[in-house]
Design a protein around this motif. Structure first.
Motif, PDB file in Angstrom:
ATOM      1  N   ARG A 140      66.496  53.242  77.412  1.00 43.18           N
ATOM      2  CA  ARG A 140      65.222  52.920  78.037  1.00 43.18           C
ATOM      3  C   ARG A 140      64.171  52.762  76.950  1.00 43.18           C
ATOM      4  O   ARG A 140      64.247  53.414  75.906  1.00 43.18           O
ATOM      5  CB  ARG A 140      64.803  54.001  79.010  1.00 43.18           C
ATOM      6  N   VAL A 141      63.189  51.918  77.211  1.00 44.82           N
ATOM      7  CA  VAL A 141      62.124  51.664  76.247  1.00 44.82           C
ATOM      8  C   VAL A 141      60.783  51.978  76.895  1.00 44.82           C
ATOM      9  O   VAL A 141      60.457  51.430  77.966  1.00 44.82           O
ATOM     10  CB  VAL A 141      62.147  50.201  75.755  1.00 44.82           C
ATOM     11  N   LEU A 142      60.013  52.852  76.245  1.00 49.03           N
ATOM     12  CA  LEU A 142      58.634  53.130  76.638  1.00 49.03           C
ATOM     13  C   LEU A 142      57.745  52.494  75.581  1.00 49.03           C
ATOM     14  O   LEU A 142      57.892  52.785  74.395  1.00 49.03           O
ATOM     15  CB  LEU A 142      58.361  54.632  76.694  1.00 49.03           C
ATOM     16  N   ALA A 143      56.833  51.623  75.998  1.00 45.89           N
ATOM     17  CA  ALA A 143      55.956  50.935  75.058  1.00 45.89           C
ATOM     18  C   ALA A 143      54.535  51.457  75.186  1.00 45.89           C
ATOM     19  O   ALA A 143      54.038  51.674  76.305  1.00 45.89           O
ATOM     20  CB  ALA A 143      55.976  49.429  75.315  1.00 45.89           C
ATOM     21  N   PHE A 144      53.879  51.623  74.050  1.00 45.35           N
ATOM     22  CA  PHE A 144      52.461  51.963  73.985  1.00 45.35           C
ATOM     23  C   PHE A 144      51.774  50.800  73.285  1.00 45.35           C
ATOM     24  O   PHE A 144      52.073  50.529  72.113  1.00 45.35           O
ATOM     25  CB  PHE A 144      52.244  53.260  73.198  1.00 45.35           C
ATOM     26  N   THR A 145      50.884  50.103  74.003  1.00 46.83           N
ATOM     27  CA  THR A 145      50.257  48.903  73.466  1.00 46.83           C
ATOM     28  C   THR A 145      48.765  48.887  73.801  1.00 46.83           C
ATOM     29  O   THR A 145      48.236  49.831  74.371  1.00 46.83           O
ATOM     30  CB  THR A 145      50.899  47.626  74.067  1.00 46.83           C
ATOM     31  N   GLY A 146      48.139  47.754  73.490  1.00 43.99           N
ATOM     32  CA  GLY A 146      46.765  47.514  73.889  1.00 43.99           C
ATOM     33  C   GLY A 146      46.709  46.840  75.251  1.00 43.99           C
ATOM     34  O   GLY A 146      47.725  46.711  75.948  1.00 43.99           O
ATOM     35  N   HIS A 148      46.607  43.826  76.423  1.00 47.31           N
ATOM     36  CA  HIS A 148      47.411  42.654  76.784  1.00 47.31           C
ATOM     37  C   HIS A 148      48.911  42.879  76.653  1.00 47.31           C
ATOM     38  O   HIS A 148      49.693  42.103  77.182  1.00 47.31           O
ATOM     39  CB  HIS A 148      46.956  41.445  75.970  1.00 47.31           C
ATOM     40  N   GLY A 149      49.321  43.931  75.976  1.00 46.87           N
ATOM     41  CA  GLY A 149      50.739  44.280  75.911  1.00 46.87           C
ATOM     42  C   GLY A 149      51.544  43.509  74.900  1.00 46.87           C
ATOM     43  O   GLY A 149      52.627  43.941  74.518  1.00 46.87           O
ATOM     44  N   GLY A 150      51.066  42.338  74.499  1.00 47.44           N
ATOM     45  CA  GLY A 150      51.781  41.529  73.525  1.00 47.44           C
ATOM     46  C   GLY A 150      53.180  41.177  73.986  1.00 47.44           C
ATOM     47  O   GLY A 150      53.488  41.150  75.178  1.00 47.44           O
ATOM     48  N   THR A 151      54.056  40.944  73.034  1.00 47.83           N
ATOM     49  CA  THR A 151      55.451  40.615  73.317  1.00 47.83           C
ATOM     50  C   THR A 151      56.253  41.863  73.654  1.00 47.83           C
ATOM     51  O   THR A 151      57.319  41.781  74.253  1.00 47.83           O
ATOM     52  CB  THR A 151      56.069  39.901  72.092  1.00 47.83           C
ATOM     53  N   LEU A 152      55.723  43.028  73.288  1.00 49.69           N
ATOM     54  CA  LEU A 152      56.443  44.282  73.504  1.00 49.69           C
ATOM     55  C   LEU A 152      56.504  44.685  74.972  1.00 49.69           C
ATOM     56  O   LEU A 152      57.560  45.129  75.444  1.00 49.69           O
ATOM     57  CB  LEU A 152      55.790  45.398  72.677  1.00 49.69           C
ATOM     58  N   ALA A 153      55.422  44.544  75.692  1.00 49.02           N
ATOM     59  CA  ALA A 153      55.376  45.046  77.078  1.00 49.02           C
ATOM     60  C   ALA A 153      56.518  44.517  77.944  1.00 49.02           C
ATOM     61  O   ALA A 153      57.144  45.301  78.666  1.00 49.02           O
ATOM     62  CB  ALA A 153      54.017  44.747  77.705  1.00 49.02           C
ATOM     63  N   PRO A 154      56.838  43.215  77.898  1.00 50.64           N
ATOM     64  CA  PRO A 154      57.939  42.741  78.734  1.00 50.64           C
ATOM     65  C   PRO A 154      59.317  43.273  78.327  1.00 50.64           C
ATOM     66  O   PRO A 154      60.255  43.215  79.122  1.00 50.64           O
ATOM     67  CB  PRO A 154      57.894  41.214  78.568  1.00 50.64           C
ATOM     68  N   LEU A 155      59.437  43.777  77.104  1.00 49.74           N
ATOM     69  CA  LEU A 155      60.713  44.344  76.649  1.00 49.74           C
ATOM     70  C   LEU A 155      60.889  45.782  77.110  1.00 49.74           C
ATOM     71  O   LEU A 155      61.960  46.357  76.951  1.00 49.74           O
ATOM     72  CB  LEU A 155      60.791  44.309  75.120  1.00 49.74           C
ATOM     73  N   ALA A 156      59.834  46.380  77.649  1.00 46.55           N
ATOM     74  CA  ALA A 156      59.843  47.802  77.981  1.00 46.55           C
ATOM     75  C   ALA A 156      60.157  48.045  79.455  1.00 46.55           C
ATOM     76  O   ALA A 156      59.841  47.228  80.313  1.00 46.55           O
ATOM     77  CB  ALA A 156      58.487  48.416  77.645  1.00 46.55           C
ATOM     78  N   ASP A 157      60.755  49.182  79.707  1.00 46.15           N
ATOM     79  CA  ASP A 157      60.928  49.645  81.086  1.00 46.15           C
ATOM     80  C   ASP A 157      59.590  50.098  81.642  1.00 46.15           C
ATOM     81  O   ASP A 157      59.300  49.897  82.820  1.00 46.15           O
ATOM     82  CB  ASP A 157      61.935  50.796  81.130  1.00 46.15           C
ATOM     83  N   ILE A 158      58.795  50.728  80.784  1.00 52.27           N
ATOM     84  CA  ILE A 158      57.456  51.185  81.147  1.00 52.27           C
ATOM     85  C   ILE A 158      56.537  50.860  79.975  1.00 52.27           C
ATOM     86  O   ILE A 158      56.861  51.193  78.825  1.00 52.27           O
ATOM     87  CB  ILE A 158      57.430  52.704  81.428  1.00 52.27           C
ATOM     88  N   ALA A 159      55.416  50.212  80.256  1.00 51.28           N
ATOM     89  CA  ALA A 159      54.461  49.863  79.203  1.00 51.28           C
ATOM     90  C   ALA A 159      53.115  50.513  79.505  1.00 51.28           C
ATOM     91  O   ALA A 159      52.529  50.277  80.568  1.00 51.28           O
ATOM     92  CB  ALA A 159      54.298  48.352  79.100  1.00 51.28           C
ATOM     93  N   PHE A 160      52.649  51.313  78.569  1.00 49.38           N
ATOM     94  CA  PHE A 160      51.334  51.934  78.671  1.00 49.38           C
ATOM     95  C   PHE A 160      50.345  51.042  77.915  1.00 49.38           C
ATOM     96  O   PHE A 160      50.306  51.057  76.690  1.00 49.38           O
ATOM     97  CB  PHE A 160      51.342  53.348  78.082  1.00 49.38           C
ATOM     98  N   ARG A 161      49.578  50.261  78.670  1.00 48.76           N
ATOM     99  CA  ARG A 161      48.595  49.350  78.087  1.00 48.76           C
ATOM    100  C   ARG A 161      47.229  50.026  78.130  1.00 48.76           C
ATOM    101  O   ARG A 161      46.711  50.292  79.213  1.00 48.76           O
ATOM    102  CB  ARG A 161      48.542  48.052  78.877  1.00 48.76           C
ATOM    103  N   MET A 162      46.679  50.285  76.962  1.00 49.19           N
ATOM    104  CA  MET A 162      45.382  50.928  76.913  1.00 49.19           C
ATOM    105  C   MET A 162      44.296  49.921  77.291  1.00 49.19           C
ATOM    106  O   MET A 162      44.421  48.733  76.990  1.00 49.19           O
ATOM    107  CB  MET A 162      45.108  51.478  75.507  1.00 49.19           C
ATOM    108  N   PRO A 163      43.249  50.360  77.973  1.00 47.60           N
ATOM    109  CA  PRO A 163      42.231  49.440  78.499  1.00 47.60           C
ATOM    110  C   PRO A 163      41.212  49.010  77.449  1.00 47.60           C
ATOM    111  O   PRO A 163      40.002  49.122  77.653  1.00 47.60           O
ATOM    112  CB  PRO A 163      41.583  50.270  79.606  1.00 47.60           C
TER     113      PRO A 163
END
Length: 195
Positions: A140-146, A148-163
């Protein structure tokens, strides 16, 4: 200078208020805790990666889990992929910097493990390759991003996008949510009242 300081406090407070009001983030955090707990209870581990300040977060959060967060309890299996300079420089030299984390995921990761991938832009090539390697291994992949999430967010099971789109605000949000993740995993794995 005072105006600058006041403005930074206002931005930081607005960022935290936006996080507090983000109901999907709260639900995602609960799901992320469950994923981590499932991995650990199944004999797996949590792998962390990121660059720069995100590398520091990776090491920080792994340290909180291996050592302790709020209270003494048995250590939890967590590894920061940012710390072994021999591995990082060997992989960087032999394969290129983009593979510094992916190669470690290939060597250490197993189906059922969790990769925590941290990138303020969501576009760090070595973090993206690590996420791809983790998915290929059944992790499983947990992503921490800004925001817009970039290219990483779609690769993650869960993406934490900071506002936010500002790196300092994104990192402040990551640190807060990362601490929540550590605290909740600790509490689920070793409840204080379990003695």
């Amino acid at each position: 200078m005072k105006d600058y300081i006041d403005a930074e406090f206002r931005k930081a407070l607005a960022n935290m208020q936006a996080l507090a009001a983000d109901a999907p983030l709260h639900a995602d955090l609960q799901r992320a805790v469950e994923a981590c707990v499932e991995a650990l209870r199944g004999g797996g581990k949590l792998l962390f990666c990121g660059n720069g300040g995100s590398a520091a977060d990776a090491q920080h959060w792994a340290g909180e889990l291996v050592s302790r967060f709020y209270y003494d309890r048995p250590g939890l299996a967590a590894i920061a992929l940012t710390t072994d300079t021999s591995i990082l420089t060997a992989v960087g030299n032999d394969y290129g910097y983009d593979y510094t984390f992916a190669r470690q995921v290939e060597a250490l990761g197993r189906a059922g493990d969790v990769l925590v991938a941290i990138s303020t832009s969501g576009n760090s090539p070595n973090v993206l390759r690590a996420a791809e390697a983790a998915r290929a291994r059944g992790m499983r992949v947990l992503a921490f991003t800004g925001r817009h999430g970039g290219t990483l967010a779609p690769l993650a099971d869960i993406a934490f996008r900071m506002p936010s789109d500002e790196t300092p605000r994104i990192q402040e949000g990551h640190e807060f949510v990362g601490h929540l993740l550590c605290a909740l995993v600790e509490a689920r794995m070793h409840p204080r009242d379990a003695g």
